[in-house]
Enzyme design. Sequence first.
Site, short mmCIF file in Angstrom:
data_model
loop_
_atom_site.label_atom_id
_atom_site.label_comp_id
_atom_site.label_asym_id
_atom_site.label_seq_id
_atom_site.Cartn_x
_atom_site.Cartn_y
_atom_site.Cartn_z
N HIS A 1 0.81 -1.22 0.00
CA HIS A 1 0.00 0.00 0.00
C HIS A 1 0.84 1.27 0.00
O HIS A 1 1.89 1.34 0.63
CB HIS A 1 -0.94 0.01 1.21
CG HIS A 1 -0.22 0.19 2.52
ND1 HIS A 1 0.01 1.42 3.08
CD2 HIS A 1 0.29 -0.72 3.38
CE1 HIS A 1 0.65 1.28 4.22
NE2 HIS A 1 0.83 -0.01 4.44
N ASP A 2 0.37 2.25 -0.75
CA ASP A 2 0.96 3.60 -0.79
C ASP A 2 2.38 3.63 -1.34
O ASP A 2 3.08 4.65 -1.22
CB ASP A 2 0.93 4.24 0.61
CG ASP A 2 -0.48 4.48 1.10
OD1 ASP A 2 -1.12 5.44 0.63
OD2 ASP A 2 -0.95 3.72 1.96
#
Length: 309
Positions: free
Chosen positions: A218-219
């Site tokens: 994620h991210d």
Amino acid sequence: MKFPKVYSLEQIAIIIGCDYSGDRNFPVTGMNEIHVVEAGDIVFVDHPKYYDKALQSAATIVLINKQVDRPEGKALLISDDPFRDFNKLTQFFRPFQFSNVSIAASAKIGEGTIIQPNSFIGNEVVIGKNCLIHANVSIYDHTVIGDNVVIHAGTVLGADAFYYKKRAEGYDQLLSGGRVIIKDNVGIGALCTIDKGVTGDTIIGEGTKIDNQVHVGHDTVIGKKCLIASQTGIAGCVIIEDEVTIWGQVGTTSGITIGAKAVILGQTGVTKSVEGGKSYFGTPIEESREKLKQLANIKKIPEILNKIK
């Protein structure tokens, strides 16, 4: 994540059922994690160790579990459980949307794009022109894909972040309300998994090519024209700059940066940030030339011991 309109501090406090400190009309425009917040965003903090970091961050609204001195120009949301209430905001602004069709009615698909059977295209997905989506690909809600992208069978874009808080009764998941963004001319192999951001975006840069069975957390932000070989695992919140080459079975820790044009040799554990323009190998990671010298010297140890005897 940006909200669809500007909310007041008081309105946000009502949504999550908490107290606040600051002007009740203080503007709130979004929410995000601490490494990507900006003015108008909410950031949450629930441990004294990180109070100062959150209070001094670019976020202008801090969701916190204690009444503290409020920095000038900022507002506080005071909660007995900021983690829980951050999840409440995600559920309010980006709730799960059920779909019972293969391609959601709200999806936008560009001219010349081909979608093979048994693929799922979620709500509010945008796919550009002349893409090829092979069979059994799952593209979760709000994913954005550019032009001329090829995605091979079995790949999943937009699964939840691996982000949990340990509680007495078990692990509590931080809900994911972010997106995956795939830029133009990207190639993604079979059985890859690219997780959406918690509240921000996971981004694959223009022209990057990803082999089979690669995981992107994620991210994470991957730059332009990178090459990533199979069975590589990239943790969350990693920055991989342009033209990086990562060979097979590499693993990274979270929150690090790999500099532009770096080469990471196979089976390396990227345990820290590394400069660009160099070749690296080993666990813990070192410049490959130095690491290979060390391995050569290790091989000489039996010979040295025999001489000593």
